[in-house]
Motif scaffolding. Structure first.
Motif: not given
Length: 288
Positions: A248-271, A273-277
């Motif tokens: 979902q995030l890829r087409p949204i970011m391609a369309e406009r500059s987006t501020f994405i706010a999700v729980g901090i646990g989703h940023l970390t680890g091998p899967n 969002l930081l690594n997936l991006l």
């Protein structure tokens, strides 16, 4: 040659495992006309926290659109009650008498309310209420912040500014995940274990609030792994959702500059969002 390969492997591993200390990350490259920003929230934190974080506020206000985990519609409040209650069961049936008294006494001591009023509420909700109370007891800093939950702040501000606003999940999806992922019997077992283990000594590094306020992503990921019931549980709560969110995030970011706010646990680890991006070809940098 062997030494060179060892050095390269070490650098690659270090780059993947150490995220640095930041809650806000810039996403650019991979064809994006303008960068987007990813912010890790702490769901029980209040929005006065952002008064000391002008950098995050500035990037949020400058973004053309906003993405959060879920946009709650008050017209769906009935669904919350439907998912939260046990129509054909209750806590007295699920927990034996001695353990029920233990949980009831603890619930009363921590929340000031009688557990008997909530006997048809699913055990996972009772456990969540205790978890929030314990977090506030363990961190004086957390209690100093006031206002609305920080995730709700981003929603309300985006709506007030009439910015495009999207939730990555529906209310049904979140309620199913939070309240129906485990049987009520398993939820009751976890609730009793939580109360019995509340006084087990913890090291200073185990405090999630302190780790968040230090923006220690690696420390938080270690804690999430240790506190999770099982790898499958962690996958359902974090990894699987991240993989779905990326589509979902890829087409949204391609369309406009987006501020994405999700729980901090989703940023970390091998899967996370930081690594997936990064794996998807984006340039991801900490904003400090």
């Amino acid at each position: 040659m062997n030494r060179l390969r060892l050095l390269v492997a070490f650098l690659l591993f270090s780059g993947l495992s150490t995220h640095g200390q930041s809650l806000l990350w810039q996403i650019s490259g991979n064809g994006l006309a303008k960068p987007s920003y990813l912010f890790g929230t702490y769901h029980i934190l209040r929005d006065s926290f952002l008064k000391q974080d002008s950098l995050t506020r500035r990037h949020f206000e400058a973004a053309d659109g906003v993405v959060v985990e879920m946009v709650f519609d008050s017209s769906e409040a009935g669904k919350v009650r439907q998912y939260a209650t046990m129509a054909d069961n209750n806590l007295i049936r699920l927990i034996d008498a001695s353990d029920y008294k233990l949980v009831a006494d603890e619930f009363n001591a921590v929340t000031g309310q009688e557990l008997s009023f909530y006997n048809q509420i699913k055990p996972v909700i009772i456990a969540s209420a205790l978890s929030v109370a314990y977090a506030r007891q363990r961190s004086d800093t957390l209690t100093k912040f006031s206002g609305q939950p920080i995730d709700l702040y981003f929603v309300k501000q985006a709506q007030a500014a009439q910015k495009p606003l999207k939730g990555l999940e529906t209310l049904d999806e979140q309620l199913t995940l939070l309240y129906n992922r485990q049987s009520v019997e398993k939820q009751a077992e976890n609730l009793v274990r939580m109360v019995k283990q509340k006084n087990v000594p913890r090291s200073q590094g185990d405090n999630l609030t302190d780790l968040y306020l230090r923006a220690d992503l690696d420390g938080m990921w270690t804690l999430f792994q240790r506190e999770s019931d099982s790898p499958a549980d962690l996958y359902a709560l974090i990894d699987d959702r991240n993989l779905r969110w990326m589509s979902q995030l890829r087409p949204i970011m391609a369309e406009r500059s987006t501020f994405i706010a999700v729980g901090i646990g989703h940023l970390t680890g091998p899967n996370g969002l930081l690594n997936l991006l990064r794996e998807a070809g984006y340039v991801v940098k900490a904003v400090k």
